[in-house]
Design an enzyme around this catalytic site. Structure first.
Site, short mmCIF file in Angstrom:
data_model
loop_
_atom_site.label_atom_id
_atom_site.label_comp_id
_atom_site.label_asym_id
_atom_site.label_seq_id
_atom_site.Cartn_x
_atom_site.Cartn_y
_atom_site.Cartn_z
N HIS A 44 2.18 2.29 8.27
CA HIS A 44 1.72 2.92 9.51
C HIS A 44 2.43 2.50 10.79
O HIS A 44 2.36 3.20 11.79
CB HIS A 44 0.22 2.71 9.74
N ASP A 59 2.74 -1.12 0.97
CA ASP A 59 2.28 -2.30 0.22
C ASP A 59 1.26 -1.96 -0.86
O ASP A 59 1.33 -2.48 -1.97
CB ASP A 59 1.75 -3.38 1.17
#
Length: 418
Positions: free
Chosen positions: A79, A238
């Protein structure tokens, strides 16, 4: 020298970790970790050069074996908004995923386009964590700065770019931007235009490649020495790389309690939730990764650890097992600084619930001699329960058939009554 190793790099909020493994059997040959600058929401920003410096420090620690590395790939925090000028210098510090200053901008975006439309086009609803909200914040607070960007990318894309010299991304991490369509695997410039109009988005956004495709090879100009010539993978977010590492399959539910807390599973079809309670992310295999997220997880247990006076994290495993599940004892509702992404049920359908200013609560303390163990057990259970309610809501999409062991799961969280 024989290229018999592969390297995995985790560039997270807190640190860069690099692991070398043998290609033949997966055995760990070396590992290094170096910290990133500490941040504290609501403003959570880092200089991307700090990520590269931490990576170079890891390379220095593992220098003896780098010449054996055949390929390298990156899993990174999602993000964050990386904006580079024509000379590849950051235009400003990177606003990270857990920065919540863009909360009013997420609200404004929902006024420009209904939540149902956002969900149908991206699988998610704007929230402070998503990159599109950070773009809107940048335009509001630094007018004209976005227009100066030659490249706009995510944190793991930045690392891949520095390694390979090629600006690329893939579907998994890109679904956290708020302007990528995981159903067509393409950018949706019209959504980015709602945040900052008038930008040539195809020119500044990375090229989309397959999650399993190479981004290129490490050139001599990278300055990475013995790594020159190694293949650079596309990388991913991740949680997407964690799902790969744990071999998550449909029917599994994964729980990750780190800086943030996530609950996710694998789905063959995309999830569209206009309430914003579930993010319909893509995974790195061509399927989907519906996810529930809150800002804090391990911070909750660290706070409780300090409150009850334990000297180190090593005390938490004993405390978390020292008392039965606290149905009649202490528990924590870890809404302290809980951010907007997935924080329970919305007040009404079609409107994402933004609770980034919420605070936590502690309840059920008794006066007996077991207060410390009760609190020690209550804090990790609270961190889990904050995620379980929306997970229960989505049971029709992700039935729990198997709960894989997350290697990154803290020791205090193992064996809880989940």
């Amino acid at each position: 020298m024989t290229r018999d190793l592969v390297a995995g790099v985790d560039t997270s909020t807190q640190s860069c970790t690099m692991v070398l493994r043998r290609r033949s059997d997966g055995a760990v040959v070396g590992q290094a970790r170096h910290p990133h600058p500490v941040t504290s929401p609501p403003r959570s920003e880092q200089d991307p050069k700090a990520w590269w410096s931490a990576f170079l420090a890891c390379c220095k620690d593992l220098a003896a074996d780098l010449g054996r590395v055949a390929a390298i790939s990156v899993g990174g925090q999602g993000h964050g908004l990386v904006m580079l000028d024509a000379a590849d210098a950051a235009l400003r510090p990177v606003k990270l995923w857990n920065d919540t200053e863009s909360a009013p901008d997420a609200v404004a975006l929902l006024k420009r386009l209904p939540a149902a439309d956002w969900a149908a086009r991206t699988g998610s609803v704007p929230a402070p964590a998503l990159t599109v909200s950070k773009l809107a914040w940048t335009e509001r607070t630094h007018p004209g700065l976005v227009a100066r960007a030659a490249r706009i990318m995510l944190p793991f894309d930045y690392m891949v770019y520095r390694m390979s010299g090629r600006s690329v991304t893939e579907r998994g991490g890109s679904t956290g931007t708020g302007y990528f369509n995981p159903f067509t695997n393409a950018w949706d410039p019209g959504l980015a235009d709602l945040a900052v109009p008038g930008i040539d988005w195809p020119a500044v956004l990375p090229e989309i490649i397959g999650s399993g495709d190479p981004a290129g090879t490490i050139p001599a100009a990278s300055g990475l020495g013995a790594l020159e010539g190694a293949v650079v993978g596309a990388g991913s977010g991740d949680n997407m790389t964690a799902a790969l590492g744990m071999a998550i399959r449909p029917g599994d539910t994964a729980i990750s309690l780190g800086t943030s807390g996530t609950v996710y599973g694998i789905s063959d079809t995309g999830v569209i939730d206009p309430t914003g309670a579930i993010n319909g992310y893509a995974d790195a295999t061509g399927r989907f990764l519906p996810m529930i997220t809150t800002l804090n997880a391990a911070k909750v247990t660290d706070t409780i650890r300090r409150l009850i006076g334990t000297s180190s994290r090593s005390s938490m495993p004993w405390l978390s097992r020292a008392r039965p599940a606290p149905r009649d004892g202490a528990f924590a509702l870890p809404r302290r600084r809980a951010h907007a992404e997935l924080a329970g049920r919305p007040r009404r359908a079609g409107r994402a619930r933004l609770v980034h200013l919420a605070r936590g609560a502690r309840a059920g303390d008794d006066r007996g001699g077991a207060v410390q163990p009760a609190r020690g057990r209550g804090s990790p259970e609270g961190a889990w329960r904050a995620r379980r309610r929306p997970a229960d809501r989505d049971g029709r999409r992700c039935q729990v058939a198997r709960l894989p062991a997350d290697p990154g799961r803290p020791r205090w969280a193992r064996g809880l009554d989940l």
